[in-house]
Motif scaffolding. Structure first.
Motif, PDB file in Angstrom:
ATOM      1  N   PHE A  96      37.081  39.777  31.371  1.00  0.00           N
ATOM      2  CA  PHE A  96      37.967  40.945  31.363  1.00  0.00           C
ATOM      3  C   PHE A  96      38.799  40.864  30.099  1.00  0.00           C
ATOM      4  N   LEU A 108      42.990  45.415  39.816  1.00  0.00           N
ATOM      5  CA  LEU A 108      42.427  45.905  38.552  1.00  0.00           C
ATOM      6  C   LEU A 108      42.945  47.289  38.192  1.00  0.00           C
ATOM      7  N   SER A 109      43.085  48.163  39.213  1.00  0.00           N
ATOM      8  CA  SER A 109      43.535  49.523  38.888  1.00  0.00           C
ATOM      9  C   SER A 109      44.960  49.471  38.348  1.00  0.00           C
ATOM     10  N   GLY A 130      30.522  37.047  39.384  1.00  0.00           N
ATOM     11  CA  GLY A 130      30.047  38.146  38.530  1.00  0.00           C
ATOM     12  C   GLY A 130      30.064  39.488  39.276  1.00  0.00           C
ATOM     13  N   ALA A 153      34.422  45.115  45.949  1.00  0.00           N
ATOM     14  CA  ALA A 153      32.964  44.981  46.026  1.00  0.00           C
ATOM     15  C   ALA A 153      32.555  44.651  47.457  1.00  0.00           C
ATOM     16  N   ASP A 154      33.278  43.792  48.069  1.00  0.00           N
ATOM     17  CA  ASP A 154      32.989  43.477  49.472  1.00  0.00           C
ATOM     18  C   ASP A 154      34.167  43.994  50.286  1.00  0.00           C
ATOM     19  N   SER A 182      32.407  36.514  34.541  1.00  0.00           N
ATOM     20  CA  SER A 182      32.932  37.788  34.045  1.00  0.00           C
ATOM     21  C   SER A 182      33.903  37.567  32.893  1.00  0.00           C
ATOM     22  N   THR A 218      43.534  43.504  47.910  1.00  0.00           N
ATOM     23  CA  THR A 218      43.993  44.850  48.261  1.00  0.00           C
ATOM     24  C   THR A 218      43.163  45.925  47.568  1.00  0.00           C
ATOM     25  N   GLY A 219      42.388  45.541  46.569  1.00  0.00           N
ATOM     26  CA  GLY A 219      41.637  46.539  45.801  1.00  0.00           C
ATOM     27  C   GLY A 219      42.532  47.258  44.812  1.00  0.00           C
ATOM     28  N   ASP A 244      35.689  33.847  33.371  1.00  0.00           N
ATOM     29  CA  ASP A 244      35.442  32.894  34.469  1.00  0.00           C
ATOM     30  C   ASP A 244      33.947  32.655  34.612  1.00  0.00           C
ATOM     31  N   TYR A 254      39.261  49.892  45.359  1.00  0.00           N
ATOM     32  CA  TYR A 254      37.847  49.505  45.329  1.00  0.00           C
ATOM     33  C   TYR A 254      37.705  47.996  45.458  1.00  0.00           C
ATOM     34  N   ASN A 278      42.139  37.120  39.909  1.00  0.00           N
ATOM     35  CA  ASN A 278      40.768  37.490  40.281  1.00  0.00           C
ATOM     36  C   ASN A 278      39.785  36.400  39.889  1.00  0.00           C
ATOM     37  N   ALA A 279      39.980  35.848  38.663  1.00  0.00           N
ATOM     38  CA  ALA A 279      39.083  34.784  38.203  1.00  0.00           C
ATOM     39  C   ALA A 279      39.118  33.632  39.206  1.00  0.00           C
ATOM     40  N   LEU A 284      34.877  49.340  39.423  1.00  0.00           N
ATOM     41  CA  LEU A 284      35.857  48.240  39.449  1.00  0.00           C
ATOM     42  C   LEU A 284      37.316  48.673  39.406  1.00  0.00           C
TER      43      LEU A 284
HETATM   44  P1  ADP Z   1      41.107  42.786  44.909  1.00  0.00           P
HETATM   45  O1  ADP Z   1      42.445  42.768  45.537  1.00  0.00           O
HETATM   46  O2  ADP Z   1      40.021  43.099  45.844  1.00  0.00           O
HETATM   47  O3  ADP Z   1      40.849  41.599  44.079  1.00  0.00           O
HETATM   48  P2  ADP Z   1      40.949  44.128  42.404  1.00  0.00           P
HETATM   49  O4  ADP Z   1      41.257  45.538  42.004  1.00  0.00           O
HETATM   50  O5  ADP Z   1      41.683  43.082  41.685  1.00  0.00           O
HETATM   51  O6  ADP Z   1      41.130  44.061  43.946  1.00  0.00           O
HETATM   52  O7  ADP Z   1      39.429  43.920  42.180  1.00  0.00           O
HETATM   53  C1  ADP Z   1      38.503  44.857  42.639  1.00  0.00           C
HETATM   54  C2  ADP Z   1      37.176  44.235  42.948  1.00  0.00           C
HETATM   55  O8  ADP Z   1      36.544  43.823  41.749  1.00  0.00           O
HETATM   56  C3  ADP Z   1      37.274  42.955  43.732  1.00  0.00           C
HETATM   57  O9  ADP Z   1      37.272  43.236  45.115  1.00  0.00           O
HETATM   58  C4  ADP Z   1      36.032  42.220  43.311  1.00  0.00           C
HETATM   59  O10 ADP Z   1      34.948  42.626  44.090  1.00  0.00           O
HETATM   60  C5  ADP Z   1      35.809  42.660  41.917  1.00  0.00           C
HETATM   61  N1  ADP Z   1      36.301  41.668  40.943  1.00  0.00           N
HETATM   62  C6  ADP Z   1      37.474  41.685  40.277  1.00  0.00           C
HETATM   63  N2  ADP Z   1      37.568  40.658  39.441  1.00  0.00           N
HETATM   64  C7  ADP Z   1      36.435  39.957  39.569  1.00  0.00           C
HETATM   65  C8  ADP Z   1      35.939  38.747  38.966  1.00  0.00           C
HETATM   66  N3  ADP Z   1      36.634  38.054  38.046  1.00  0.00           N
HETATM   67  N4  ADP Z   1      34.710  38.303  39.348  1.00  0.00           N
HETATM   68  C9  ADP Z   1      33.994  38.984  40.272  1.00  0.00           C
HETATM   69  N5  ADP Z   1      34.431  40.122  40.882  1.00  0.00           N
HETATM   70  C10 ADP Z   1      35.634  40.586  40.530  1.00  0.00           C
END
Ligand code: ADP
Length: 674
Positions: free
Chosen positions: A664, A638-639, A607, A623-624, A662, A634-635, A603, A621, A575-576, A616
Motif C-alpha cells: 500500500f 482503508l476508506s 494478498g 474481503a471476508d 501487498s 470494520t471495513g 507485507d 468493504y 492491516n499488514a 478495497l
Molecule cells: P478492515 O477493518 O476489514 O481491515 P479495511 O478497510 O482496513 O477494513 O480493509 C478492507 C479489506 O481489505 C479487509 O477486510 C481485507 O480483506 C483487505 N485488506 C486490507 N489490507 C490488506 C492487506 N494488507 N492484506 C490483505 N488484505 C487486506
C-alpha cells in the motif's frame, strides 16, 4: 463483498407486480397497434358513411321538392289546348322538358307526330310509345328490405346477440341512425300515393321517416286501426336496419329474391371499405330490386308520381298526374336541370380527407370535383345508393390520398410503439430502481450490524491485552524490571490501537458529515515513519513480526496534518499485521518520486485478488465479510485512510507485492522547508 440476495418472495412480488403486468400491458398494446389500420379504416368508413347518409337524405328531399314543384305547376287539364297549356307549364318550371298528355285509354294525345313536332317530342314518342300505351312493361324498382320486410323480421328473430337486443327494444327503433332512416325509400308509386295523402291530411312535407311516420299517423287517424300504420312504419324501419346490419340476412333475402325471379342488379361501384364481401371480384348487389310492370299497373289507384325509366343506358325521370277526366298529364324531366338541382343541394365536394361525388347511372360523377388526382370512380372508399327514383345512382366518398389510412395508421402505430416502449422502460427502470434501493438499504442494514459486532470485537482485543498486562504488573508476577517496562510499552501500544480504532469510527462520522478539521504543517516523512514504527515495533515483534523501516536517503518534506497522515499509515500497518499469516513481515519504506513523497507499507500476508482489489477502498468493504471471519475489522480502515490522504492532496494505491503479499502506498505532494 457479497451482494445481498433478494428473498424469493420479493422476487416473486417484483415479477407479479411489475414484470408480468408490464409484459401483459405491452402485449395488449401491441395487439391494439396491429389493429390500428383496420380501426382507422372503420373510423373513416363510419364518418364518411354518415356523410353519405346525410347526402342521400338531401338528394331524396330535393327529388321530393321537384315533384312538389311539378305538381304545383302542372295545368289542371291540358285537353283543350295542350300546346298552350304545356307552354305555360314549361314557363312555370325549368324541370319540364317534354310534356305529354294521354287519354284515359292510354292514347298519346300529345305530343303529336307532325312536321312541327320538336326532336324531343319525336324522341319521346319513339322511345315511349310502347310503354305508355301499355304494350310493354318496364322494370319498377323498390327497396328489397321494404319488399321483404316480413321475411327479414322472421330472419332477425333468430336469436343472435345484437339482434335480440334490438328485438327487445322496439320503442328505440325510431331513434335509430340516420343511415337507416334514409334507407327507407318507398317505391315511386308509393311515394306519390303518400304524398297525395299527405296533402289531403294537411301534414307537413319533410324527410322520411319522420315524415312517413306522420303520414302513416295521418292515414291512421282516418283508418279504423290507428296502431296499425305506426307499427307498419316501425316494422319497415326495423327491416331496413336489420337488412343493412346483418350480412347473413342480406344473403338470404337476396337469395329469396333471386328464387322469385327478381334478379337484383349489381351496383356500379365497388367500395373498397366493404371488401369483406364474399365475392370481391364483383360489385355488390343493389338494394333495389326490379319487377317488370306496365304503365297502367304502375299508376293504378294513384293520382300522381315519378317513374324512372331507362332508355338504353340513359335514365329518364317521368312525372305524371291524372286530371279530373282520367287523362294523364306528365313530362320527361329535364336531365340537366335535375342534375344541377341535385348537385346544388350537396355539401362541399372536397374536404381534407375525402372527395364526395354523385355518380349517375353510367357511374360517372355529375360534377368532377376540383382535385388534381385522376381516379377510378368505380372504386370509392364508401358509397351509398341514392334512391329507387334514381336507380344505379350512387353518392360516393373517395379518400383524397389513397395511402391516407396506412400513413395515419403508421403514424399512430409509431407513436403508440414509442409510448409503449417508454412506459415499459419506465416501469422496468422504476421497478429496478426500487429493487436496487431496497437492496442497498438491506445491505446497509446488514453492514451496520456487522460493523457494530466488528467494532465491539476490535475494542475487546486490545482491552484484553491491556487488562492482562495490567493484572500481571499489579500482582507483581513479573519481577524483571526490563520485562515490566516492556509490558508497560505494550499497554501503551495497545492503547494506541484502541485510540486509532476509536479515531477511525469518529473520523468516519466526521468525514461523512464533512466536519473533519485539519491543521497542515511542515512534516519530515522519515521522522514521522520512524515514530510510527517505534510505537508499533514492540507489539508487532511481540506478535512474531519482523519490522523494518527503510527511510529515504535524504529528508522528505510534506505539508499535511500530522494526525491524518499518522492515522492513514497506522491503518495500513494494522492491516499488514491483521492479514499476515505464516510470513510475518512489515516493512515501511519512504521514497520520493516525481516530486511526490511516498510512504509504502509492505507485507507478506494473504494478498488481495484483483477482483477484491477493485473494492478495497469502499466503505465497509471486507474481503471476508462473514461474522465468523477469523480477522475482525470494520471495513473502514482503508476508506478512511484514502479520504485522509486525499484531503491532504494525495492518495493511496494498492499493488500486489512480488513474491506474495501487498504493497500500500500513500502519496503526498512534496514540499520545501521554508
Ligand atoms: P478492515 O477493518 O476489514 O481491515 P479495511 O478497510 O482496513 O477494513 O480493509 C478492507 C479489506 O481489505 C479487509 O477486510 C481485507 O480483506 C483487505 N485488506 C486490507 N489490507 C490488506 C492487506 N494488507 N492484506 C490483505 N488484505 C487486506
Amino acid at each position: 463483498m457479497k451482494k445481498v440476495r433478494l428473498s424469493s418472495h420479493l422476487r416473486l412480488l417484483f415479477m407479479g407486480a411489475v414484470v408480468l403486468p408490464a409484459a401483459l400491458l405491452a402485449f395488449l398494446a401491441i395487439r391494439a397497434i396491429n389493429r390500428e389500420e383496420a380501426f382507422i379504416e372503420r373510423q373513416y368508413s363510419q364518418t364518411f358513411s354518415a356523410e353519405l347518409v346525410h347526402a342521400v337524405g338531401l338528394l331524396t328531399d330535393e327529388l321530393d321538392r321537384m315533384r312538389e314543384e311539378l305538381e304545383r305547376t302542372v295545368p289542371p287539364s291540358a285537353a283543350n289546348d295542350p300546346a298552350a297549356s304545356f307552354k305555360l307549364w314549361k314557363q312555370g318550371t325549368a324541370l319540364v322538358r317534354t310534356p305529354f298528355l294521354l287519354s284515359s285509354q292510354f292514347k298519346i294525345l300529345w305530343p303529336k307526330v307532325s312536321s312541327s313536332a320538336s326532336a324531343d317530342e319525336l324522341a319521346f314518342i319513339n322511345g315511349n310509345r310502347e310503354f305508355v300505351t301499355n304494350r310493354a312493361g318496364i322494370p319498377v324498382y323498390s327497396n328489397i328490405a321494404v319488399v321483404y320486410r316480413e321475411e327479414i323480421a322472421g330472419l332477425a328473430q333468430v336469436p343472435a346477440g345484437a339482434q335480440v337486443e334490438t328485438e327487445s327494444k322496439p320503442a328505440e327503433v325510431p331513434a335509430q341512425s340516420a343511415q337507416t332512416q334514409s334507407q327507407v325509400a318507398l317505391s315511386p308509386v308509393v311515394m306519390a300515393e303518400k304524398k297525395s295523402e299527405d296533402k289531403a291530411s294537411g301534414a307537413l312535407p319533410s324527410g322520411y321517416p319522420e315524415k312517413q311516420a306522420r303520414q302513416e299517423k295521418g292515414k291512421a287517424l282516418a283508418a279504423p286501426r290507428p296502431q296499425q300504420a305506426e307499427t307498419d312504419s316501425l316494422k319497415t324501419q326495423k327491416a331496413l336496419k336489420d337488412f343493412e346490419e346483418n350480412e347473413s340476412i342480406q344473403q338470404q333475402v337476396y337469395q329469396q329474391a333471386r328464387d322469385r325471379g327478381q334478379q337484383p342488379t349489381l351496383r356500379n361501384v365497388m367500395p373498397s371499405a366493404e371488401e369483406a364481401r364474399p365475392n370481391k371480384a364483383e360489385p355488390p348487389e343493389s338494394i333495389f330490386i326490379s319487377e317488370p310492370k306496365k304503365f297502367n299497373q304502375i299508376i293504378a289507384g294513384r293520382e300522381s308520381g315519378l317513374i324512372p325509366r331507362f332508355l338504353g343506358e340513359t335514365l329518364n325521370l317521368f312525372f305524371w298526374k291524372k286530371d279530373s277526366g282520367g287523362r294523364i298529364l306528365g313530362c320527361v324531366i329535364d336531365d340537366a336541370v335535375l342534375r344541377a338541382r341535385l348537385i346544388g343541394r350537396l355539401p362541399a365536394a372536397l374536404s381534407a380527407s375525402r372527395v364526395l361525388a354523385v355518380l349517375d347511372e353510367a357511374g360517372r360523377p355529375l360534377v368532377t370535383p376540383p382535385e388534381a388526382a385522376p381516379r377510378d370512380w368505380r372504386r370509392p372508399f364508401v358509397a351509398r345508393e341514392v334512391s329507387e327514383l334514381l336507380p344505379r345512382w350512387e353518392v360516393a366518398a373517395y379518400l383524397t390520398d389513397p395511402n391516407l389510412i396506412r400513413s395515419r395508421a403508421n403514424q399512430t402505430a409509431g407513436l403508440l410503439w414509442a409510448l409503449v416502449l417508454a412506459f415499459l422502460l419506465s416501469i422496468l427502470a422504476g421497478g429496478t430502481l426500487v429493487l436496487r434501493t431496497l437492496r442497498s438499504e438491506m445491505e446497509m442494514a446488514r453492514k451496520k450490524t456487522t460493523f457494530v459486532t466488528n467494532v465491539s470485537h476490535e475494542l475487546k482485543t486490545p482491552l484484553t491485552s491491556i487488562r492482562m498486562f495490567a493484572e500481571m504488573l499489579k500482582e507483581g508476577r513479573q519481577p524483571d524490571p526490563r520485562r515490566q517496562e516492556q509490558y508497560l510499552d505494550l499497554m501503551v501500544s495497545e492503547t494506541d490501537r484502541l485510540t486509532r480504532l476509536i479515531n477511525n469510527v469518529l473520523d468516519f462520522s466526521r468525514l461523512e458529515r464533512g466536519q473533519k478539521q485539519y491543521t497542515p504543517k511542515l512534516l519530515e516523512l522519515n521522522r514521522l515513519a520512524q515514530d510510527l514504527v517505534q510505537s508499533q515495533r514492540l507489539r508487532l515483534e511481540h506478535n512474531g513480526f519482523r519490522v523494518e523501516l527503510r527511510a529515504a536517503s535524504q529528508p522528505v518534506f510534506i505539508r499535511a496534518d500530522e494526525e491524518a497522515v499518522k492515522q492513514a499509515a497506522l491503518n495500513l500497518m494494522s492491516n499488514a499485521e491483521k492479514y499476515s499469516e505464516a510470513r510475518r513481515e512489515v516493512e515501511v519504506e519512504i521514497a520520493v518520486l516525481g516530486g511526490q513523497a511516498l510512504l509504502r507499507v509492505k507485507d507478506r500476508g494473504v494478498g488481495i485478488s484483483p477482483a477484491q482489489a477493485k473494492k478495497l477502498f469502499q466503505e465497509f468493504y471486507r474481503a471476508d465479510e462473514s461474522l465468523t471471519s477469523r480477522t475482525k475489522g470494520t471495513g473502514l480502515g482503508l476508506s478512511i485512510a484514502r479520504r485522509l490522504a486525499r484531503d491532504q492532496g494525495g492518495d493511496i494505491t494498492y499493488a500486489p507485492r512480488e513474491g506474495g503479499g501487498s504493497v500500500f502506498e500513500i502519496r503526498l505532494p512534496g514540499s520545501e522547508p521554508s
